[in-house]
Design an enzyme around this catalytic site. Structure first.
Site, mmCIF file in Angstrom:
data_model
loop_
_atom_site.group_PDB
_atom_site.id
_atom_site.type_symbol
_atom_site.label_atom_id
_atom_site.label_comp_id
_atom_site.label_asym_id
_atom_site.label_seq_id
_atom_site.Cartn_x
_atom_site.Cartn_y
_atom_site.Cartn_z
ATOM 1 N N LEU A 72 0.860 -1.175 0.000
ATOM 2 C CA LEU A 72 0.000 0.000 0.000
ATOM 3 C C LEU A 72 0.900 1.230 0.000
ATOM 4 C CD1 LEU A 72 -2.726 -0.851 2.690
ATOM 5 C CD2 LEU A 72 -3.013 -0.824 0.213
ATOM 6 N N ASP A 73 0.572 2.236 -0.796
ATOM 7 C CA ASP A 73 1.320 3.486 -0.763
ATOM 8 C C ASP A 73 1.277 4.060 0.644
ATOM 9 O OD1 ASP A 73 1.844 3.270 -3.432
ATOM 10 O OD2 ASP A 73 0.286 4.690 -4.074
ATOM 11 N N PRO A 74 2.303 4.849 1.039
ATOM 12 C CA PRO A 74 2.340 5.406 2.400
ATOM 13 C C PRO A 74 1.052 6.127 2.823
ATOM 14 C CG PRO A 74 4.448 5.745 1.348
ATOM 15 C CD PRO A 74 3.545 5.165 0.290
ATOM 16 N N LYS A 75 0.439 6.894 1.906
ATOM 17 C CA LYS A 75 -0.764 7.648 2.269
ATOM 18 C C LYS A 75 -2.030 6.788 2.298
ATOM 19 C CE LYS A 75 0.823 12.173 0.661
ATOM 20 N NZ LYS A 75 0.548 13.305 -0.259
ATOM 21 N N VAL A 76 -1.977 5.608 1.703
ATOM 22 C CA VAL A 76 -3.148 4.730 1.638
ATOM 23 C C VAL A 76 -3.281 3.956 2.943
ATOM 24 C CG1 VAL A 76 -4.249 2.823 0.404
ATOM 25 C CG2 VAL A 76 -2.959 4.557 -0.861
#
Length: 308
Positions: free
Chosen positions: A54-58
């Site tokens: 998962l992307d850091p912001k997700v």
């Protein structure tokens, strides 16, 4: 079928930590690797591995495999995912036009090129979008939910939709709400029905766990109170809810556990017509490993992972 809760009840907490999975609720900020490493250090394990970046912001569902369960990670990757998010359409546009565009171009098999900032080769590939639904519109913000094949880039999906609409669009927020195990009926055998859904944020038995609650459970475990941590750990035998189960006889068990291929004579029951070419092998309720079907003469399957 085998009874996962019964299997779990017979295991010690150390056995679960050796071959288990924890369904972590990732917060915004840390990388998936950071979360996996945090779990490893807190539990003082040899190894951990997450099921899909998962992307850091997700935020959202991030299953983390523990110790020997890491060998199963590849058997979960590629399974369908489900996300909820907010996308911003850059010009004022009606809900009907957005829904029409989704129906025309962004359902079923689509072509997608990974974004510039990605860890994979930037070449066009096919992905399946099983559901893409707008739940609510607030000015230029659209709340959506989508179920898609593993490896689909949702940020790119939103960007491509904006390009198709000739308005531009970007993703404002994204949360993964399902990962790894949730199948259609009949995915195992052509003559039987199975369904499951374990790696979800609100799953009945194993809901996702935030890092604060996980850390508290670990602290209690170190003080001799294992109940909270034990409840969080999913037995890694849950892989049998993704792949069909093959039961083998006990007479060749020792040889099977040292890597012996499985022959038709080893099977408890007559073989079926399987829709997947990988199977879980059990001897009663004991998980033996993951095997690839061969079906050449008397040879039935060869091992890909053996739980010896």
């Amino acid at each position: 079928m085998v009874n996962l809760e019964e299997i779990k009840s017979k295991k010690t907490i150390k056995e679960l930590l050796e071959f288990g999975i924890i369904n972590i609720d990732k917060s915004s900020g840390p990388t998936s690797f950071d979360v996996s490493e945090f779990v490893k250090k807190k539990l003082e394990l040899r190894k951990t591995s997450h099921f899909g970046t998962l992307d850091p912001k997700v935020t959202g569902v991030l299953p983390v495999a523990l110790n020997r369960a890491c060998k199963l990670t590849g058997f979960f990757l590629g399974e369908d995912k489900e996300y909820g998010g907010i996308m911003v359409i850059h010009e004022d546009i009606s809900l009907e036009k957005v829904e029409k565009a989704i129906k025309e171009k962004f359902l079923g098999k689509i072509k997608q090129t990974p974004p510039v900032k990605s860890r994979v080769k930037r070449q066009e590939r096919e992905r399946e979008i099983k559901n893409f639904e707008i739940l609510e519109k607030d000015d230029k913000n659209f709340l959506f939910i989508t179920e898609c094949q593993g490896g689909t880039y949702i940020r790119k999906l939103v960007s491509d939709l904006g390009e198709y609409l000739k308005t531009g669009a970007h993703m404002l927020e994204l949360r993964r709400i399902k990962a790894g195990i949730f199948m259609e009926e009949g995915i195992f055998f052509k003559d039987e029905k199975h369904s499951a859904g374990r790696f979800k944020e609100n799953e009945k038995v194993y809901p996702s766990v935030n890092l604060y609650d996980f850390e508290n459970a670990v602290e209690e475990y170190k003080q001799g109170k294992e109940q909270k941590l034990r409840k969080m750990i999913i037995p890694a035998e849950i892989v049998c809810e993704v792949y069909p189960i093959i039961q083998v006889k006990e007479n060749n068990l020792k040889k099977i556990l040292t890597g012996k291929p499985i022959y038709k004579e080893d099977l408890e029951k007559q073989e079926k017509d399987y829709e997947k070419d990988v199977v879980c092998v059990f001897c009663k309720d004991r998980f033996l490993g993951m095997y690839r079907l061969i079906k050449e003469g008397e040879l039935f399957a060869k091992p890909e992972f053996v739980m010896n």
